[in-house]
Motif scaffolding. Structure first.
Motif, short mmCIF file in Angstrom:
data_model
loop_
_atom_site.label_atom_id
_atom_site.label_comp_id
_atom_site.label_asym_id
_atom_site.label_seq_id
_atom_site.Cartn_x
_atom_site.Cartn_y
_atom_site.Cartn_z
N GLN A 225 -10.19 2.71 -4.76
CA GLN A 225 -10.70 3.59 -5.81
C GLN A 225 -9.82 4.81 -6.04
O GLN A 225 -10.26 5.82 -6.60
CB GLN A 225 -12.14 4.01 -5.51
CG GLN A 225 -13.08 2.81 -5.39
CD GLN A 225 -14.52 3.20 -5.13
OE1 GLN A 225 -14.93 4.30 -5.46
NE2 GLN A 225 -15.28 2.29 -4.55
N ILE A 226 -8.57 4.72 -5.62
CA ILE A 226 -7.55 5.70 -5.97
C ILE A 226 -6.23 4.94 -6.10
O ILE A 226 -6.10 3.80 -5.61
CB ILE A 226 -7.38 6.81 -4.90
CG1 ILE A 226 -7.00 6.20 -3.54
CG2 ILE A 226 -8.63 7.66 -4.77
CD1 ILE A 226 -6.61 7.23 -2.51
N GLY A 227 -5.27 5.55 -6.79
CA GLY A 227 -3.95 4.93 -6.89
C GLY A 227 -3.00 5.60 -5.93
O GLY A 227 -2.61 6.76 -6.15
N ASN A 228 -2.64 4.92 -4.86
CA ASN A 228 -1.79 5.49 -3.82
C ASN A 228 -0.40 4.85 -3.90
O ASN A 228 -0.26 3.65 -3.63
CB ASN A 228 -2.42 5.24 -2.45
CG ASN A 228 -1.69 5.98 -1.34
OD1 ASN A 228 -0.57 6.44 -1.51
ND2 ASN A 228 -2.34 6.11 -0.20
N PRO A 229 0.66 5.60 -4.25
CA PRO A 229 1.97 4.99 -4.42
C PRO A 229 2.60 4.48 -3.14
O PRO A 229 3.58 3.73 -3.19
CB PRO A 229 2.81 6.14 -5.02
CG PRO A 229 2.12 7.39 -4.58
CD PRO A 229 0.66 7.05 -4.55
N SER A 230 2.07 4.88 -1.99
CA SER A 230 2.66 4.45 -0.73
C SER A 230 2.01 3.19 -0.15
O SER A 230 2.41 2.72 0.91
CB SER A 230 2.55 5.58 0.31
OG SER A 230 1.19 5.89 0.59
N VAL A 231 1.01 2.65 -0.85
CA VAL A 231 0.29 1.48 -0.35
C VAL A 231 0.96 0.21 -0.86
O VAL A 231 1.44 0.16 -2.00
CB VAL A 231 -1.18 1.50 -0.80
CG1 VAL A 231 -1.88 0.17 -0.54
CG2 VAL A 231 -1.93 2.61 -0.08
N GLY A 232 1.02 -0.81 -0.03
CA GLY A 232 1.52 -2.11 -0.46
C GLY A 232 2.43 -2.77 0.55
O GLY A 232 2.26 -3.94 0.88
N LEU A 233 3.39 -2.00 1.07
CA LEU A 233 4.38 -2.62 1.96
C LEU A 233 3.77 -3.10 3.26
O LEU A 233 4.25 -4.07 3.86
CB LEU A 233 5.52 -1.64 2.25
CG LEU A 233 6.44 -1.33 1.07
CD1 LEU A 233 7.54 -0.35 1.50
CD2 LEU A 233 7.05 -2.60 0.53
N GLU A 234 2.72 -2.43 3.72
CA GLU A 234 2.11 -2.83 4.99
C GLU A 234 1.44 -4.20 4.90
O GLU A 234 1.11 -4.80 5.93
CB GLU A 234 1.10 -1.78 5.46
CG GLU A 234 -0.14 -1.64 4.60
CD GLU A 234 0.03 -0.62 3.50
OE1 GLU A 234 -1.00 -0.11 3.00
OE2 GLU A 234 1.18 -0.32 3.14
N TYR A 235 1.24 -4.71 3.68
CA TYR A 235 0.64 -6.03 3.51
C TYR A 235 1.69 -7.15 3.53
O TYR A 235 1.33 -8.32 3.58
CB TYR A 235 -0.12 -6.10 2.19
CG TYR A 235 -1.38 -5.28 2.15
CD1 TYR A 235 -2.60 -5.81 2.56
CD2 TYR A 235 -1.37 -3.96 1.69
CE1 TYR A 235 -3.76 -5.06 2.52
CE2 TYR A 235 -2.53 -3.21 1.64
CZ TYR A 235 -3.72 -3.76 2.06
OH TYR A 235 -4.88 -3.02 2.03
N LEU A 236 2.97 -6.80 3.45
CA LEU A 236 4.01 -7.81 3.32
C LEU A 236 4.12 -8.68 4.58
O LEU A 236 4.12 -9.92 4.49
CB LEU A 236 5.35 -7.14 3.03
CG LEU A 236 6.57 -8.06 2.91
CD1 LEU A 236 6.40 -9.05 1.77
CD2 LEU A 236 7.84 -7.23 2.72
N LEU A 237 4.21 -8.04 5.75
CA LEU A 237 4.38 -8.81 6.98
C LEU A 237 3.19 -9.71 7.28
O LEU A 237 3.39 -10.91 7.55
CB LEU A 237 4.65 -7.86 8.15
CG LEU A 237 4.95 -8.51 9.51
CD1 LEU A 237 6.17 -9.43 9.40
CD2 LEU A 237 5.17 -7.45 10.58
N PRO A 238 1.93 -9.23 7.21
CA PRO A 238 0.81 -10.15 7.45
C PRO A 238 0.78 -11.33 6.48
O PRO A 238 0.39 -12.43 6.86
CB PRO A 238 -0.42 -9.25 7.27
CG PRO A 238 0.06 -7.87 7.53
CD PRO A 238 1.47 -7.84 7.03
N ALA A 239 1.21 -11.09 5.23
CA ALA A 239 1.20 -12.18 4.26
C ALA A 239 2.17 -13.28 4.67
O ALA A 239 1.83 -14.48 4.62
CB ALA A 239 1.57 -11.65 2.87
#
Length: 348
Positions: free
Chosen positions: A240-254
């Motif tokens: 419910q917010i736009g955080n520009p630093s979010v996203g990369l932490e999902y790459l490795l688990p994917a």
């Protein structure tokens, strides 16, 4: 000496990881009887792991063609920021904003495929480059700060995409189930999926028999981008917010989920249910060690170690398939015993 049956090897390779998932759940349930085997904990796992599961499914599609999409983490960050920008800053109705982001993700996937196949750039390098560009666009859109809704917040119907429940379970779990089913149908039941596998396992043979490998690779990246776009919508509804630093932490688990998934159910090739099982292993393992009070560095350690194991097992499975195929070619199945010679045949 009794030899281990190839059927036994196949059974362990196909269903060993689901058994590990059940075993982990039982071990943590015994260690944490008051918190782990509860409905609230299961619901929390299903909800929290929905976005990593979707990304893993998105990564599975290019892997089926022998390619890797490293832009999915950057794409996730851009997609969720773009949704927030359209809804909060531009006043776009949320259904239209979500549709635009999903279509945009698909177009980015097409761009990745075109760069890889027609510019002839290795998928690692190409998607890392496009991912860096997406990260720059994310920073430009947000100017490095968060996008925060006004006093009225986001539309309740939009946040319900993540917060709602169905049949007593979190709604995101059903998104994952629907995505797994759709990907299974595409890869296992349609000619499209068989063409993807052939293009990934032997591109030259695929070209000889008339399969347009470049086109199907672009299709695979487009499918990955579509899933990433939808995952970005779900992430925006979650945070419910736009955080520009979010996203990369999902790459490795994917990638852990996608690569580890290729070692189970259908060992040696990327498959939808295998990815789901692998994500389940990660979800149960991370939830268990988290409740046991592990330090913050335990999560990347677990993910990194599991990734190394996944790559090793995937390579072993591929080599074993080659050895088994070669052995079957050299030693065909034994012929049935010849019938006993009749007495007439022995007579002069």
């Amino acid at each position: 000496m009794t030899r281990w049956s190839p059927r036994g090897h196949h059974f362990i390779g196909s269903y060993g990881l689901p058994a590990v998932t059940v075993l982990l759940f039982l071990v943590f349930s015994v260690a944490l009887p008051d918190t782990f085997p509860t409905r609230d904990n299961v619901s929390s796992i299903l909800s929290n792991q929905s976005i990593p599961a979707l990304l893993a499914l998105g990564a599975t599609v290019p892997i089926a063609t022998g390619k890797f999409d490293l832009s999915i983490g950057y794409g996730l960050g851009l997609a969720h920021v773009l949704v927030m920008r359209l809804i909060v800053d531009e006043g776009t109705p949320w259904p239209l904003a979500c549709l635009a982001v999903v279509l945009g993700g698909t177009l980015v996937g097409v761009l990745n495929g075109v760069i890889v196949e027609f510019a002839r750039i290795d998928s690692f390098i190409a998607t890392l480059g496009t991912g860096s560009i997406m990260y720059a666009v994310t920073g430009w859109l947000t100017e490095g700060s968060r996008i925060v809704p006004g006093p009225d917040g986001l539309p309740a119907s939009f946040t319900a995409l993540y917060d709602s429940r169905f049949l007593g379970l979190p709604l995101p779990a059903f998104y994952v189930l629907a995505a797994v089913t759709a990907l299974w149908v595409v890869l296992e039941r349609l000619p499209f999926g068989r063409y993807l596998y052939v293009a990934g396992s032997n591109p030259r043979a695929a070209g000889i028999i008339g399969i347009p490998t470049h086109r199907y690779s672009v299709y695979a990246f487009a499918g990955s981008g579509l899933v990433v776009g939808f995952a970005g919508v779900l992430l925006a509804a979650q945070q419910q917010i736009g955080n520009p630093s979010v996203g990369l932490e999902y790459l490795l688990p994917a990638f852990v989920g996608a690569l580890l998934g290729s070692t189970t159910i259908k060992p040696g090739r990327a498959n939808a249910f295998g990815t789901l099982v692998a994500v389940s292993v990660l979800a149960v393992g991370l939830a268990g060690i988290g409740q046991l009070g592990a330090q913050f560095w335990a999560t990347p350690l677990f993910n990194g170690g599991t990734l190394l194991m996944a790559v090793g097992l995937a390579g072993y499975a591929a080599r074993r398939r080659l050895r088994t195929r070669g052995a079957s070619d050299r030693h065909p199945p034994d012929d049935p015993p010849a019938p006993s010679a009749s007495p007439a045949a022995d007579s002069p």
